[in-house]
Scaffold this active site. Sequence first.
Site, PDB file in Angstrom:
ATOM      1  N   ASP A   1      17.444 -28.444 -55.294  1.00  0.00           N
ATOM      2  CA  ASP A   1      16.356 -28.592 -54.331  1.00  0.00           C
ATOM      3  C   ASP A   1      16.866 -28.103 -52.977  1.00  0.00           C
ATOM      4  O   ASP A   1      17.636 -28.790 -52.305  1.00  0.00           O
ATOM      5  CB  ASP A   1      15.908 -30.060 -54.247  1.00  0.00           C
ATOM      6  CG  ASP A   1      14.775 -30.254 -53.232  1.00  0.00           C
ATOM      7  OD1 ASP A   1      14.397 -29.273 -52.563  1.00  0.00           O
ATOM      8  OD2 ASP A   1      14.286 -31.396 -53.110  1.00  0.00           O
TER       9      ASP A   1
ATOM     10  N   SER B   1       4.974 -33.014 -49.904  1.00  0.00           N
ATOM     11  CA  SER B   1       6.211 -33.788 -49.994  1.00  0.00           C
ATOM     12  C   SER B   1       7.053 -33.678 -48.727  1.00  0.00           C
ATOM     13  O   SER B   1       7.957 -34.476 -48.507  1.00  0.00           O
ATOM     14  CB  SER B   1       7.018 -33.341 -51.207  1.00  0.00           C
ATOM     15  OG  SER B   1       7.194 -31.943 -51.171  1.00  0.00           O
TER      16      SER B   1
ATOM     17  N   HIS C   1      13.504 -29.654 -49.753  1.00  0.00           N
ATOM     18  CA  HIS C   1      13.443 -30.937 -49.043  1.00  0.00           C
ATOM     19  C   HIS C   1      14.763 -31.210 -48.318  1.00  0.00           C
ATOM     20  O   HIS C   1      15.705 -30.442 -48.437  1.00  0.00           O
ATOM     21  CB  HIS C   1      13.132 -32.052 -50.048  1.00  0.00           C
ATOM     22  CG  HIS C   1      11.834 -31.824 -50.754  1.00  0.00           C
ATOM     23  ND1 HIS C   1      11.749 -31.303 -52.023  1.00  0.00           N
ATOM     24  CD2 HIS C   1      10.570 -32.012 -50.331  1.00  0.00           C
ATOM     25  CE1 HIS C   1      10.477 -31.177 -52.373  1.00  0.00           C
ATOM     26  NE2 HIS C   1       9.730 -31.600 -51.351  1.00  0.00           N
TER      27      HIS C   1
END
Length: 429
Positions: free
Chosen positions: A393, A141, A396
């Site tokens: 998160d 990702s 990311h």
Amino acid sequence: MGGTTSPLKRHSSPYSLTTKLFPYSLYALFLLLPIALFRFCFHPFSSPTNPTHPSSSSIGKVVEFCSYNNGRWVHDKMGPLYNGSSCGTIKEAQNCISHGRPDIGYLYWRWKPRRCKLPRFEPYTFLALLSNKHIAFVGDSMARNQLESLLCMLATVSEPNLVYTSGEDNRFRTWHFASHNIVVSVYWSPFLVRGVEKSDYGPNYNELYVDSVDERWTADLDHIDMIVLSIGHWFLHPAVYYQSGSVLGCHHCKALNHTEIGFYGVTRKAVRMALETIIERKGGNDGNGIDVFLTTFSPSHFEGEWDKAGACSRTKPYRRVERRLEGMDAEMRAIEVEEMEAARLNARRFNGRVRLEILDVTKLSLLRPDGHPGPYMYAFPFANGVHDRVQNDCVHWCLPGPIDTWNQIMLQVIKRWNVDSRRVVKLMP
Ligand SMILES: *[C@@H]1O[C@H](CO)[C@@H](O)[C@H](O)[C@H]1NC(C)=O
Ligand SMILES: *[C@@H]1O[C@H](CO)[C@@H](O)[C@H](O)[C@H]1NC(C)=O
């Protein structure tokens, strides 16, 4: 947001990555810190990948060659090229502003390498240099995160058309920029080698075949002109490793009767396998050449518990002296840097048909604890007050955000390559 399950499903991958990652990151950090410290003592901030270019002065005005990995973040009132409304291809979980992130100071910083200037991204230059080429992002990702940053910056001058999509969560996608006939694609391959990812239906650990490349991306190598590899975090998960048809060992696998071998050696094998495959298939007489980037490990910034408010709530970069590269971040980066160096030596025999460059972003990313979605991976997480539990998160990067810098650096390398190849042509009698 249609059915009752779709919002959850859409967010299931960053959620599960974050939840399951955190304990292993800590585990890895504490278990392996001594090794990292040992390394650090002998190679403090060594940067074997940045040889001085012999003739950088003659082209200094066009493309400065410098080591982009050392530097600091400085205020920049220009801000990003795009925003969450102007770019239509941002994954929702990373569209922080549109999800209600209130502070926007994190958008006004630029990376200042120690000995040179890093120009803003020039979309037209990128498109011109890569006309008629196919650029593929391959990895996890984080590869997708970097790809989406690039798409947004290019989209400010030329519209990408989505021409192919497949796989859960759009893991395989292709766009076409008609203006310059450029294909940009993303391939999901979190290990680069063949792997079976853990699932609700199969084993609760990953299975990796370290001596066998993942054909999901290598099958298309013939048609790829530039490839950007980006992996890392998936290697921290529990896994069983196979080599030459038998079990090599495993990681975080107490329940299984295999030898724990950690994940560093396996990461190294996977990167080596991928680079060797690219060089073999693209460098020889049957190959049509390729440019290869390997993006180094991207640090996460969990400071509290992953499911509590404030897990990564800083709003400013660290100053250079505040954080040193250490532990797992340093180790993963070192493996990638070393394997890339070995690959460059290996590719020499093909006389420049395979150009390789490390995209050394670990340190500059480490200094950006303010660049993650945190709770804004979901829309308006505090709309009904601050709850006990909120998923974060801290892995990311928000778009726009610090990850745009990775592509700025990549463009500088591409510009240098272009100047180099023109010089070669000019020198020929
Ligand atoms: C986003 O960018 C577009 C195009 O540059 C601009 O028109 C718009 O006002 C921006 N939106 C925000 C919220 O800044
Ligand atoms: C685990 O492996 C050891 C050594 O190979 C073997 O002696 C033992 O029987 C195995 N135990 C189980 C539960 O399979």
